[in-house]
Design an enzyme around this catalytic site. Sequence first.
Site, PDB file in Angstrom:
ATOM      1  N   GLU A 285      -1.624 -24.019  22.766  1.00 29.79           N
ATOM      2  CA  GLU A 285      -1.677 -23.804  21.312  1.00 29.79           C
ATOM      3  C   GLU A 285      -0.245 -23.552  20.879  1.00 29.79           C
ATOM      4  O   GLU A 285       0.373 -22.594  21.332  1.00 29.79           O
ATOM      5  CB  GLU A 285      -2.533 -22.571  20.965  1.00 29.79           C
ATOM      6  CG  GLU A 285      -3.924 -22.551  21.579  1.00 29.79           C
ATOM      7  CD  GLU A 285      -4.897 -23.492  20.896  1.00 29.79           C
ATOM      8  OE1 GLU A 285      -4.530 -24.064  19.844  1.00 29.79           O
ATOM      9  OE2 GLU A 285      -6.003 -23.679  21.423  1.00 29.79           O
ATOM     10  N   CYS A 319       2.344 -18.806  13.215  1.00 32.01           N
ATOM     11  CA  CYS A 319       2.379 -20.237  13.531  1.00 32.01           C
ATOM     12  C   CYS A 319       1.820 -21.027  12.356  1.00 32.01           C
ATOM     13  O   CYS A 319       2.159 -22.179  12.147  1.00 32.01           O
ATOM     14  CB  CYS A 319       1.589 -20.524  14.796  1.00 32.01           C
ATOM     15  SG  CYS A 319       0.018 -19.673  14.805  1.00 32.01           S
TER      16      CYS A 319
END
Length: 522
Positions: A285, A319
Amino acid sequence: MGSEPKVTYVTLSADSEDARAGFNAGIARVQREYDQTMPLFINGRARNTRKTTASTSPLDTSVIVGHASDAAPADMADAIAAAEAAFPSWRQTPWSRRAELLGDVAKRIRDERFYLSSLIIAEMGKSRTEALGEVEETADLITYYNDRMTLANGFVHPMDSLSPQDRNTSVMRPYGVWAVISPWNFPCALLGAPVAAALLTGNTVVAKPSSETPIIAAALMRLFQAAGLPDGVLNFITGSGRMVGDAVVKDPRVAGATFTGSYEVGFHQLFKQFSVTYPRPCIVEMGGKNPALVMDSADLDKAVAGVYRSAFGMNGHKCSACSRVYVHEAVADAFVERLLAKVRATEIGNPLERDVFVGSLATKQSLNDYLTYSQSARNAGALIEGGVQLQDGPFAKGLFVRPTVMRGLPEDHELVRQELFVPMLHIQTVRSFAEAMQMANNTTLGLTAGCFSQNQKELEAFFEDIEAGVVYVNRAAGATTGAWPGVQPFGGWKGSGSTGKNIGGLYSLSCYLREQSRTVVE
Ligand code: NAD
């Protein structure tokens, strides 16, 4: 305290009387514990190392939050061996028992939420609201995974038969030793959730947090251990990312891995190296360069609020942070003017003292990055707000900066192309929705995206064509940020993620399992 509404990433403030009392107690405990050494945890036992590394607070870099133990390669090898030895009996433990143990972990996390969030604040400078939201999210992720496991009946499904004598079953089974490597920006949730997913599905774990946030990670791991996991089922290593990454890649006893962090490390140093003899599951991820489109029909109140919150909440250290805005020329100046007014009014302060919208940057590297990028934007004549470090009075010893806005850089400029991960937003004026979409998708990353428009055709085209795993429309609570387990499963496309299945979603657990088709002929 139990009657308070849950704090999530769309909560505006965690400043109720109960929250203040909780934080007073949590912060006092964290401060009492400053300077403590956190050992490794291998095969059910704490292990001290010869070398340790101090983890300092970004709010006051003279404060040592704690000392992390520096694992040597032999410690890592022991952790893998312990996890391997514990696997056969853990995988045979009924999933309902594993869920019971993890349910207990979630309860312990909720009970300790003010302590854990105070530790997050001290070690990485988040605001109170963001820190408490992260701790609640960690517990909710675990509970959500338990619920999915129950709904799926432990992933055991009777199948069709081709003859009356056949009995066929699909059984999803664990892989073995699972490595979990986590980043510093969500030091609790992105360690706790993959550890819980791996354990719940019957894998055993070697967990390694970011070297920037080892103390909060160790405190979380203690709560997992306190729930009574058998020895060797969960092992905790702190120290060099490269050393651990090397072992994970080279040791054939590691059956799978979950990495959350940068594209550079996740894709190039881990994912591409991970499969040698045969393919091994590697969940990576990674970062985002998340765009928001603001079209001529947009409700500007919502657009300004949503972009502001996503670009500057948690100091751009998400993020999912919004880092690019493509705004239609008809509303561009009005949008920029209103956004700048909000940016200038941003409340920055020390979250150990009170609830503020943003605290400090999390790491010294982030400060260096911020100053370098700001100078680059200034040189290009594109810096229209911010670009300064705060160094006076209460900010003197910490890593505090102003939120920063850039406008009109060429689309191929590195500040528009690469993930910056600091509170810096770039605004580009566009002539049409089509142009905005083309620019929004012109990136190797594909994590989150947002669109503000009242035009139904544009909204449909946005959903259809945007290349991202989490997308929002007309969301004032966050143009690109603020996902919650079971509500908006979170994950990226393209260079942002490897599985195409999101965290905290319907398909998360299946990433930790492999299918076995069983046929019995009677
Ligand atoms: P990073 O890549 O620098 O480090 C992540 C982890 O990898 C750390 O634990 C680090 O010690 C370890 N590591 C370092 N070298 C390694 C190697 N050679 N092999 C294996 N592991 C190694 O990332 P970071 O700075 O901690 O975190 C920020 C990044 O994480 C940003 O890019 C952000 O977008 C991303 N992120 C993504 C998500 C998501 O869900 N997609 C969530 C949070 C953060």
